[in-house]
Design a protein around this motif. Structure first.
Motif, PDB file in Angstrom:
ATOM      1  N   TRP A   1     -13.148  80.237   3.509  1.00  0.00           N
ATOM      2  CA  TRP A   1     -13.895  81.464   3.861  1.00  0.00           C
ATOM      3  C   TRP A   1     -13.675  81.761   5.332  1.00  0.00           C
ATOM      4  O   TRP A   1     -13.474  80.841   6.132  1.00  0.00           O
ATOM      5  N   CYS A   2     -13.722  83.068   5.681  1.00  0.00           N
ATOM      6  CA  CYS A   2     -13.828  83.460   7.090  1.00  0.00           C
ATOM      7  C   CYS A   2     -14.672  84.715   7.157  1.00  0.00           C
ATOM      8  O   CYS A   2     -14.958  85.340   6.128  1.00  0.00           O
TER       9      CYS A   2
ATOM     10  N   VAL B   1      -4.140  80.507   3.020  1.00  0.00           N
ATOM     11  CA  VAL B   1      -5.509  80.021   3.182  1.00  0.00           C
ATOM     12  C   VAL B   1      -5.923  79.336   1.884  1.00  0.00           C
ATOM     13  O   VAL B   1      -5.279  79.501   0.843  1.00  0.00           O
TER      14      VAL B   1
ATOM     15  N   CYS C   1      -3.219  85.499   2.974  1.00  0.00           N
ATOM     16  CA  CYS C   1      -4.330  86.376   3.354  1.00  0.00           C
ATOM     17  C   CYS C   1      -3.770  87.367   4.359  1.00  0.00           C
ATOM     18  O   CYS C   1      -3.095  86.958   5.302  1.00  0.00           O
TER      19      CYS C   1
ATOM     20  N   CYS D   1     -11.836  87.311  -2.284  1.00  0.00           N
ATOM     21  CA  CYS D   1     -11.757  88.252  -1.156  1.00  0.00           C
ATOM     22  C   CYS D   1     -10.631  89.249  -1.384  1.00  0.00           C
ATOM     23  O   CYS D   1      -9.547  88.889  -1.865  1.00  0.00           O
TER      24      CYS D   1
ATOM     25  N   GLY E   1     -14.010  87.545   7.976  1.00  0.00           N
ATOM     26  CA  GLY E   1     -13.344  88.786   7.578  1.00  0.00           C
ATOM     27  C   GLY E   1     -13.505  89.074   6.090  1.00  0.00           C
ATOM     28  O   GLY E   1     -12.970  90.051   5.576  1.00  0.00           O
TER      29      GLY E   1
ATOM     30  N   CYS F   1     -12.347  82.678  -0.303  1.00  0.00           N
ATOM     31  CA  CYS F   1     -11.099  83.434  -0.166  1.00  0.00           C
ATOM     32  C   CYS F   1     -10.601  83.958  -1.515  1.00  0.00           C
ATOM     33  O   CYS F   1     -10.125  85.086  -1.608  1.00  0.00           O
TER      34      CYS F   1
ATOM     35  N   TYR G   1      -7.111  88.454   0.018  1.00  0.00           N
ATOM     36  CA  TYR G   1      -6.408  87.284  -0.516  1.00  0.00           C
ATOM     37  C   TYR G   1      -5.445  87.722  -1.610  1.00  0.00           C
ATOM     38  O   TYR G   1      -5.805  88.536  -2.458  1.00  0.00           O
TER      39      TYR G   1
HETATM   40 FE1  SF4 Z   1     -10.737  86.712   3.074  1.00  0.00          FE
HETATM   41 FE2  SF4 Z   1     -11.068  85.409   5.379  1.00  0.00          FE
HETATM   42 FE3  SF4 Z   1     -10.291  84.105   3.230  1.00  0.00          FE
HETATM   43 FE4  SF4 Z   1      -8.653  85.816   4.394  1.00  0.00          FE
HETATM   44  S1  SF4 Z   1      -9.418  83.910   5.279  1.00  0.00           S
HETATM   45  S2  SF4 Z   1      -8.970  85.609   2.222  1.00  0.00           S
HETATM   46  S3  SF4 Z   1     -10.089  87.401   5.081  1.00  0.00           S
HETATM   47  S4  SF4 Z   1     -12.269  85.129   3.496  1.00  0.00           S
END
Ligand code: SF4
Length: 84
Positions: free
Chosen positions: A75-76, A70, A62, A48, A78, A45, A51
């Motif tokens: 991580w996700c 987050v 996020c 990202c 997206g 994140c 973020y």
């Molecule tokens: Fe990026 Fe997903 Fe983390 Fe949000 S939750 S910062 S979209 S990786």
């Protein structure tokens, strides 16, 4: 409206429906790569585009999960890598 202090936002729960659907894990090393093949080692994140946590902070907002924070080391699916 007064700006909300991002540090006061609640942490995103991994069990939440949207978090689950996107494969969010507060610990990026625990992502199931067989289910989320876009995961790659080192992607977190904190790196990202979506973020907006402060540099060095453990958690931050996020834009995919409004009103939540987050984990910087989460991580996700997206994930969009921040431009270098
Ligand atoms: Fe990026 Fe997903 Fe983390 Fe949000 S939750 S910062 S979209 S990786």
């Amino acid at each position: 409206a007064a700006a909300v202090d991002p540090a006061s936002l609640p942490l995103l729960d991994e069990g939440e429906a949207t978090a689950k659907a996107l494969g969010y894990s507060a610990d990026a090393t625990k992502v199931d790569a067989s289910k989320f093949p876009t995961w790659a080692a080192g992607n977190v994140c904190g790196g990202c585009t979506l973020y907006s946590g402060a540099a060095g902070a453990a958690t931050g907002p996020c834009s995919l999960f409004p009103g939540k924070q987050v984990s910087a080391t989460g991580w996700c699916s997206g994930f969009i890598k921040k431009p270098a």
